[in-house]
Design an enzyme around this catalytic site. Sequence first.
Site, PDB file in Angstrom:
ATOM      1  N   ALA A 221      -3.739   2.425   8.332  1.00  9.74           N
ATOM      2  CA  ALA A 221      -3.054   1.148   8.596  1.00  9.74           C
ATOM      3  C   ALA A 221      -3.806   0.370   9.670  1.00  9.74           C
ATOM      4  CB  ALA A 221      -1.611   1.414   8.990  1.00  9.74           C
ATOM      5  N   ARG A 222      -3.493   0.640  10.918  1.00  6.23           N
ATOM      6  CA  ARG A 222      -4.187   0.022  12.048  1.00  6.23           C
ATOM      7  C   ARG A 222      -4.316   1.083  13.140  1.00  6.23           C
ATOM      8  NH1 ARG A 222      -6.222  -3.164   9.577  1.00  6.23           N
ATOM      9  NH2 ARG A 222      -6.026  -5.414   9.476  1.00  6.23           N
TER      10      ARG A 222
ATOM     11  N   ILE B 169       0.839  -1.212   0.000  1.00 10.91           N
ATOM     12  CA  ILE B 169       0.000   0.000   0.000  1.00 10.91           C
ATOM     13  C   ILE B 169       0.867   1.253   0.000  1.00 10.91           C
ATOM     14  CG2 ILE B 169      -1.796   1.278   1.241  1.00 10.91           C
ATOM     15  CD1 ILE B 169      -2.765  -1.470   2.330  1.00 10.91           C
TER      16      ILE B 169
ATOM     17  N   ASP C  85      -8.847   6.241   9.131  1.00  9.63           N
ATOM     18  CA  ASP C  85      -9.746   5.206   8.612  1.00  9.63           C
ATOM     19  C   ASP C  85      -9.828   4.053   9.611  1.00  9.63           C
ATOM     20  OD1 ASP C  85     -11.396   4.051   6.527  1.00  9.63           O
ATOM     21  OD2 ASP C  85      -9.749   2.669   6.097  1.00  9.63           O
TER      22      ASP C  85
ATOM     23  N   GLU D  78     -12.194  -0.280  17.429  1.00 13.13           N
ATOM     24  CA  GLU D  78     -13.213  -0.603  16.424  1.00 13.13           C
ATOM     25  C   GLU D  78     -14.040  -1.777  16.941  1.00 13.13           C
ATOM     26  OE1 GLU D  78     -11.718  -1.129  12.454  1.00 13.13           O
ATOM     27  OE2 GLU D  78     -10.322   0.531  12.683  1.00 13.13           O
TER      28      GLU D  78
ATOM     29  N   ASP E  27      11.239   2.490   5.981  1.00 15.87           N
ATOM     30  CA  ASP E  27      10.901   1.083   6.139  1.00 15.87           C
ATOM     31  C   ASP E  27      12.186   0.357   6.526  1.00 15.87           C
ATOM     32  OD1 ASP E  27      10.354  -1.710   5.696  1.00 15.87           O
ATOM     33  OD2 ASP E  27       8.658  -1.133   4.445  1.00 15.87           O
TER      34      ASP E  27
ATOM     35  N   HIS F 167     -13.166   2.594   8.424  1.00 20.37           N
ATOM     36  CA  HIS F 167     -12.349   1.444   7.956  1.00 20.37           C
ATOM     37  C   HIS F 167     -12.829   0.937   6.591  1.00 20.37           C
ATOM     38  CE1 HIS F 167      -9.544  -1.931   9.545  1.00 20.37           C
ATOM     39  NE2 HIS F 167      -9.394  -1.750   8.244  1.00 20.37           N
ATOM     40  N   ILE F 168     -12.825   1.856   5.623  1.00 23.28           N
ATOM     41  CA  ILE F 168     -13.312   1.495   4.285  1.00 23.28           C
ATOM     42  C   ILE F 168     -12.196   1.469   3.246  1.00 23.28           C
ATOM     43  CG2 ILE F 168     -15.685   2.307   4.588  1.00 23.28           C
ATOM     44  CD1 ILE F 168     -14.710   4.920   3.072  1.00 23.28           C
ATOM     45  N   GLY F 169     -10.929   1.530   3.731  1.00 25.07           N
ATOM     46  CA  GLY F 169      -9.799   1.626   2.803  1.00 25.07           C
ATOM     47  C   GLY F 169      -9.852   0.626   1.661  1.00 25.07           C
ATOM     48  N   ALA F 170     -10.170  -0.615   1.992  1.00 21.85           N
ATOM     49  CA  ALA F 170     -10.124  -1.682   0.984  1.00 21.85           C
ATOM     50  C   ALA F 170     -11.461  -1.861   0.295  1.00 21.85           C
ATOM     51  CB  ALA F 170      -9.729  -2.991   1.654  1.00 21.85           C
TER      52      ALA F 170
HETATM   53  P1  NAD Z   1       2.885  -4.894   3.514  1.00 22.24           P
HETATM   54  O1  NAD Z   1       3.284  -6.051   4.350  1.00 22.24           O
HETATM   55  O2  NAD Z   1       2.931  -5.033   2.034  1.00 22.24           O
HETATM   56  O3  NAD Z   1       3.745  -3.602   3.898  1.00 22.24           O
HETATM   57  C1  NAD Z   1       4.020  -3.260   5.227  1.00 22.24           C
HETATM   58  C2  NAD Z   1       5.430  -2.674   5.234  1.00 22.24           C
HETATM   59  O4  NAD Z   1       5.685  -2.151   6.537  1.00 22.24           O
HETATM   60  C3  NAD Z   1       6.523  -3.708   4.939  1.00 22.24           C
HETATM   61  O5  NAD Z   1       7.313  -3.286   3.852  1.00 22.24           O
HETATM   62  C4  NAD Z   1       7.330  -3.762   6.243  1.00 22.24           C
HETATM   63  O6  NAD Z   1       8.710  -3.948   5.999  1.00 22.24           O
HETATM   64  C5  NAD Z   1       7.053  -2.399   6.816  1.00 22.24           C
HETATM   65  N1  NAD Z   1       7.247  -2.291   8.248  1.00 22.24           N
HETATM   66  C6  NAD Z   1       7.078  -3.252   9.198  1.00 22.24           C
HETATM   67  N2  NAD Z   1       7.347  -2.731  10.416  1.00 22.24           N
HETATM   68  C7  NAD Z   1       7.672  -1.429  10.214  1.00 22.24           C
HETATM   69  C8  NAD Z   1       8.047  -0.378  11.076  1.00 22.24           C
HETATM   70  N3  NAD Z   1       8.109  -0.558  12.400  1.00 22.24           N
HETATM   71  N4  NAD Z   1       8.321   0.819  10.546  1.00 22.24           N
HETATM   72  C9  NAD Z   1       8.238   1.023   9.206  1.00 22.24           C
HETATM   73  N5  NAD Z   1       7.914   0.053   8.336  1.00 22.24           N
HETATM   74  C10 NAD Z   1       7.618  -1.154   8.844  1.00 22.24           C
HETATM   75  O7  NAD Z   1       1.402  -4.514   4.003  1.00 22.24           O
HETATM   76  P2  NAD Z   1       0.322  -3.657   3.212  1.00 22.24           P
HETATM   77  O8  NAD Z   1      -0.532  -4.564   2.425  1.00 22.24           O
HETATM   78  O9  NAD Z   1       0.985  -2.526   2.551  1.00 22.24           O
HETATM   79  O10 NAD Z   1      -0.575  -3.144   4.447  1.00 22.24           O
HETATM   80  C11 NAD Z   1      -0.110  -2.115   5.283  1.00 22.24           C
HETATM   81  C12 NAD Z   1      -1.103  -1.830   6.391  1.00 22.24           C
HETATM   82  O11 NAD Z   1      -2.368  -1.458   5.845  1.00 22.24           O
HETATM   83  C13 NAD Z   1      -1.395  -3.007   7.310  1.00 22.24           C
HETATM   84  O12 NAD Z   1      -1.446  -2.529   8.647  1.00 22.24           O
HETATM   85  C14 NAD Z   1      -2.784  -3.433   6.942  1.00 22.24           C
HETATM   86  O13 NAD Z   1      -3.452  -4.024   8.000  1.00 22.24           O
HETATM   87  C15 NAD Z   1      -3.396  -2.090   6.563  1.00 22.24           C
HETATM   88  N6  NAD Z   1      -4.586  -2.203   5.708  1.00 22.24           N
HETATM   89  C16 NAD Z   1      -5.615  -1.361   5.933  1.00 22.24           C
HETATM   90  C17 NAD Z   1      -6.743  -1.424   5.128  1.00 22.24           C
HETATM   91  C18 NAD Z   1      -7.884  -0.490   5.349  1.00 22.24           C
HETATM   92  O14 NAD Z   1      -8.999  -0.850   4.991  1.00 22.24           O
HETATM   93  N7  NAD Z   1      -7.661   0.674   5.884  1.00 22.24           N
HETATM   94  C19 NAD Z   1      -6.821  -2.374   4.104  1.00 22.24           C
HETATM   95  C20 NAD Z   1      -5.737  -3.194   3.866  1.00 22.24           C
HETATM   96  C21 NAD Z   1      -4.621  -3.107   4.685  1.00 22.24           C
END
Ligand code: NAD
Length: 318
Positions: A244-245, A157, A269, A274, A176, A292-295
Amino acid sequence: MKVLANDGIAQSGQVKLEDNGFTVVTETVAQENLINEINEKEYEVLLVRSATKVRQDIIDSCPSLKMIGRGGVGMDNIDVAYAREKGINVFNTPAASSLAVAELVTAQLFSLARSVYDSERQMPVNGKDNFKGLKKQYGKGIELRGKTLGIIGFGRIGQYTAKYALGLGMNVIAYDPFMEKATIPVDVANQTVNIEITTSSLDTLLSASDFISLHVPMPADGKALISTAEFDKMKEGVRIVNAARGGVIDEDALIKALESGKVNSVALDVFVNEPTPREDLLNNKKIALTPHIGAATVEAQDRIGTELADNIINFYNK
Ligand code: NAD
């Protein structure tokens, strides 16, 4: 073969499964009735999103289960390691929704830049009596072009978000700890320009960014990544997006940083509590809110549905 899609599945996935001989039930069974229902109907596949929890009790009590699929990314609602130990195939669809989340983030960058979210709250109430006052209040927006976006977490993302931001003419820096650099393909007028981004330190990102967007998983120790010490290092008036979370930003520290003006505004989001977020977040004038509608786009749900179906079909065809 019977599939229970307890938090629903896009029609694309349901149709694909049914075309391949699976029976798909999409009626939600209450958490407390799940074990009975799975055993009674002998479901082999349980599909969930984030609402249904698949803990040890279900895994232990439902011998018919062969697969647990999570439509989406985070699998914190499933005891993944335990299920795999018991021989159950557990899978998710991590890539299907990255683009959708990045688009919501981009929408919120624009919204924060011009306070669109807050103006939209005020216009129905005061737009008739105080148009000029609101015009003055909301007429101090900024532009995205030329501003620096700091992306924390440069995975799927984070990189999609970079793609949109670069396309808008923003400078992008990323932090990262597990990645040195990434190449971002930016598509313009049927051409692709590859832009290489070398990651920076967190301190550099915090001090240089006009906007910050978080795309990390929840840290294993449960500790917020962004709290008072990190807010202190940010630019005065920074704007932040968290899709993210919830716990990735300390919510108490965030409210203080908004009150002091250190943070101009934030788009959330995701929330710690939640589905019942804190009221002081929901009522804060400086917070743009989505539930929480990101996806949750039609296209992403279709991709998720199809990917879930493909995984199940491949598993049974092996
Ligand atoms: P991903 O695993 O592809 O990317 C996460 C990245 O974070 C990785 O490259 C990892 O190396 C890095 N990382 C880990 N710990 C870290 C830290 N302490 N500092 C900096 N970077 C760090 O995951 P993604 O698919 O890109 O998802 C990212 C986030 O988005 C997740 O928390 C996921 O739950 C959230 N998400 C939210 C929604 C939504 O609806 N809002 C939907 C999908 C995912």
